[in-house]
Design a protein around this motif. Structure first.
Motif, PDB file in Angstrom:
ATOM      1  N   HIS A   1       1.062  -1.589  -0.014  1.00  0.00           N
ATOM      2  CA  HIS A   1      -0.013   0.270  -0.168  1.00  0.00           C
ATOM      3  C   HIS A   1       0.868   1.481   0.029  1.00  0.00           C
TER       4      HIS A   1
ATOM      5  N   VAL B   1      -1.526   0.040  10.327  1.00  0.00           N
ATOM      6  CA  VAL B   1      -1.009   1.024  11.012  1.00  0.00           C
ATOM      7  C   VAL B   1      -0.951   2.367  10.518  1.00  0.00           C
ATOM      8  N   HIS B   2      -0.398   2.352   9.467  1.00  0.00           N
ATOM      9  CA  HIS B   2       0.505   3.436   8.199  1.00  0.00           C
ATOM     10  C   HIS B   2      -0.314   3.623   6.821  1.00  0.00           C
TER      11      HIS B   2
ATOM     12  N   ASP C   1      -0.212  -4.368  12.008  1.00  0.00           N
ATOM     13  CA  ASP C   1       0.813  -3.825  13.161  1.00  0.00           C
ATOM     14  C   ASP C   1      -0.539  -3.105  13.670  1.00  0.00           C
TER      15      ASP C   1
ATOM     16  N   GLY D   1       0.898  -5.011   6.513  1.00  0.00           N
ATOM     17  CA  GLY D   1       2.633  -5.256   7.923  1.00  0.00           C
ATOM     18  C   GLY D   1       1.521  -5.429   8.743  1.00  0.00           C
TER      19      GLY D   1
ATOM     20  N   TYR E   1       4.211  -6.561  12.017  1.00  0.00           N
ATOM     21  CA  TYR E   1       5.529  -7.252  13.048  1.00  0.00           C
ATOM     22  C   TYR E   1       6.418  -7.685  14.095  1.00  0.00           C
TER      23      TYR E   1
HETATM   24 ZN   LIG Z   1       2.365  -0.498   7.744  1.00  0.00          ZN
END
Ligand SMILES: [Zn+2]
Ligand SMILES: CC(O)(O)NCCCCNCCCN
Length: 680
Positions: free
Chosen positions: A136, A175-176, A267, A305, A307
């Motif tokens: 993304h 979360v990004h 994430d 994501g 992690y």
């Molecule tokens: Zn992310």
């Protein structure tokens, strides 16, 4: 009805990794896919999915979202040696290349397209693609943020081009901020992109001004880009659900997509070194559930994501298990959204009120916040305002720098096992009524004894009632008992008197809390209202009036339950937050005689409520109105409700009464809040 959940994974996508030292990229490791897939296998979920093979994307498919120059450049990377790869990587931000990453990136795109093909052609209902590299952040001519090709952006273009998709919703819970997706569909009204993301007033990566809430898309695409920035870390389950109830779902239902993508980044779960959020893996079961009745259930989840290898694996399992139709776990101890989240929710709702009729009642910006960006934008008529307008920001206190805390060990409870009872739906029908296929006609192991008969007759029936009524009541309590022992998931009963049946069930229930949803004309028996273990939410055309008690909540609709847009907004913005906060052990859905709710909406309601009480939903229908039996059974069996089509605006007077209700109730029910308590 198409069934099945696709799982698309190939271990070839684990065959690339960081070959040099780069602190920004070291978290993106092959083990992310390995632990996710192994968790799906270990939990038995992988075997329940339809395994679909990956394929390489063609160049033409990659060019749906990337430039030829960029593709030509990436094509050279397999032949580069280390120094060349490092030099090539320098051109981009927070990403790395490897001799095999081009191959893996083509497989990641191909896997996503395979998922789209199988969902759009009805071979499966929904599915998940477990892929890396993620997508993304990548842009037309740039790799970025561990992403090489924009898997979901390409797939959305592909779905429009090859499957005639008219309206595509992309929900990005990573979360990004997926700026690559935002750029790709900036002016495209056929793709609605929703993203929440850690932002901290632009101090968090990728530090973009255009990730803020006031970037709504441009030109014809204005309104079709919804950003919800998190200006603090630590956001939790209540914050996530509040954004779904008060921002995403109302807009998504109004948009009425024919395909849903989830940029499923995990994430945003607790324990992640990037997100620093507090939401637990089980929340993804609810987020997934709440999206599964859009687009006739056509949902494509694509890994982005994630992690922390523990919360990643747990979150992937929660998501896939919900796609498979298993009951969602009970959401624990929900409160209201925190103040920072409420500010973000309020900002997003306010900036989008001019684009979405469901947000018309979103409160105007607070007058006494001169420094707020929202206030300034409102003065400029809600437009994006000139780039250079730093005026208000100058007054804003310096954003506090979030010191990345030492990685202390964050722990959380492992999600509870979600056991689906062997029998999903039991129906209590008069012998005359035929039982829809897929359901089982309920009959208790043994009938009521004379004492039981006498008790039922005395408590609920007038002496004169015939034996059949006593047997029916007994069977109802037996059905309820098997549900509460989790031997049956849900049920439907055709009863001569919905009020009497509801009264019996609320008093007979062993649950500490029963949610009774009464859709249509009342009165709701006062005996039920006085039952303090029952929360009654009554949707009807009654005149707005003060809620008599905290546990009886009338939601007035001027035009009654026939007003689909009104009912949808009442369900999403009021009923669901109340239900999730109340956390009932049993949900009763009562349809009194002459109920006006149209079929598809009734199915939506029956499906959405199954996210509560481990799916223990008991629907009460009026015996002589058999029309809803089939569609109710379909919903109880887990078939997605039909798409309602684009929604019109709810009536202005209803809008007013919803807001009045919210303001009155939100002290007791903080999950109803959509704005931060005004600064004292
Ligand atoms: Zn992310
Ligand atoms: C798919 C995705 O959204 O998870 N990619 C995240 C990229 C993060 C780049 N910055 C890393 C800084 C390290 N502390």
């Amino acid at each position: 009805m198409k069934m099945g959940t696709a799982l698309i994974y190939d271990e070839e996508m684990t065959k690339y990794k960081l070959l040099w030292v780069d602190p920004a990229c070291k978290i993106e490791v092959p083990e992310r896919l390995i632990v996710s897939y192994e968790a799906l296998v270990k939990s038995g979920l992988a075997d329940r999915c339809v395994s679909i093979p990956v394929r390489e994307a063609t160049e033409a498919e990659i060019l749906l979202a990337h430039s030829e120059e960029y593709l030509e450049a990436v094509k050279k990377t397999p032949f580069m040696h280390l120094e060349e790869l490092m030099t090539f990587t320098q051109k981009y931000g927070d990403v790395y290349f490897h001799p095999n990453i081009y191959h893996c990136a083509k497989l990641a795109v191909g896997a996503t397209l395979q998922l789209v093909d199988n969902v759009m052609t009805g071979k499966v209902r929904n599915g998940m693609a477990l892929v890396r590299p993620p997508g993304h952040h990548s842009q037309s001519s740039a790799a970025n943020g561990f992403c090489v090709f924009n898997n979901v952006a390409i797939a959305a273009q592909y779905a429009k081009k090859h499957h005639k998709a008219k309206r595509v919703l992309i929900v990005d819970w990573d979360v990004h901020h997926g700026q690559g997706v935002q750029y790709c569909f900036e002016d495209d009204p056929s793709v609605l992109y929703f993203s929440w993301h850690r932002y901290e007033h632009q101090s968090f990566w990728p530090n973009l001004k255009e990730s803020d809430f006031d970037n709504v898309g441009s030109g014809k695409g204005a309104g079709f880009n919804v950003n919800v920035p998190w200006n603090k870390v630590g956001m939790g389950n209540s914050d996530y659900l509040a954004v779904f109830f008060h921002v995403l779902l109302p807009v998504a239902y109004e948009f009425s997509p024919d395909l849903v993508f989830i940029c499923a980044g995990f994430d945003s779960a607790i324990g992640d070194p990037e997100g620093h959020m507090s939401a637990t893996p089980d929340i993804f079961a609810h987020l997934t559930h709440l999206l599964m009745n859009l687009a006739d259930g056509k949902v494509c989840a694509v890994l982005e994501g994630g992690y922390n290898l523990t919360s990643l694996a747990q979150s992937v399992c929660q998501t896939v298990q919900t796609l498979l139709g298993d009951p969602a776990p009970r959401p624990a101890q929900l409160g209201g959204a925190c103040e920072s989240a409420l500010e973000s929710i309020h900002s997003a709702r306010s900036i989008h009120k001019k684009y979405w009729s469901c947000l018309q009642h979103a409160a105007a910006p607070f007058p006494e916040e001169p420094s707020s960006k929202l206030r300034r934008l409102a003065q400029q008529g809600g437009s994006q305002g000139p780039e250079g307008d730093a005026g208000g920001d100058a007054q804003r206190e310096e954003p506090e720098k979030v010191e990345e805390k030492e990685e202390e060990e964050i722990v959380w409870p492992e999600p509870l096992r979600r056991v689906a009872p062997s029998l999903r739906s039991a129906l209590l029908l008069p012998d005359a009524a035929e039982c829809p296929d897929g359901c089982a006609r309920f009959s208790p192991a043994h009938g009521p004894g004379p004492l039981e008969r006498a008790r039922l007759r005395k408590s609920y029936l007038k002496e004169s009632e015939d034996e059949a009524s006593v047997t029916l009541l007994y069977n109802l309590t037996a059905l309820l008992g098997q549900m509460e022992k989790n031997e049956i998931r849900n049920g439907l009963a055709l009863v001569p008197d919905v009020s009497m049946a509801a009264t019996l069930l609320t008093s007979a229930s062993l649950s500490k809390r029963v949610l009774l949803v009464w859709v249509g004309e009342g009165p709701v028996p006062s005996q039920i209202i006085e039952e303090e273990k029952t929360l009654v939410v009554h949707i009807d055309s009654m005149e707005p009036h003060e809620a008599q008690s905290k546990y009886y909540i009338p939601i007035p609709l001027k035009k009654g339950c026939g007003d689909t847009a009104g009912v949808v907004q009442a369900v999403l913005g009021l009923l669901l937050p109340l239900g999730y906060q109340y956390e009932p052990g049993l949900v009763l859905l009562a349809r009194p005689p002459r109920c006006q709710v149209e079929g598809g909406l009734w199915q939506q309601l029956t499906c959405l409520l199954q996210g509560l009480a481990l799916g223990h939903t008991l629907v009460l229908l009026q015996e002589n109105e058999t029309a809803p039996v089939g569609i109710t059974a379909s919903a109880l069996l887990g078939n997605p409700a039909p798409s309602l089509g684009p929604l019109v605006a709810p009536g202005p007077e209803d809008v007013g009464s919803f807001e009045g209700l919210r303001l009155r109730l939100q002290t007791d029910w903080p999950l109803l809040q959509t704005t931060a308590p005004e600064k004292r």
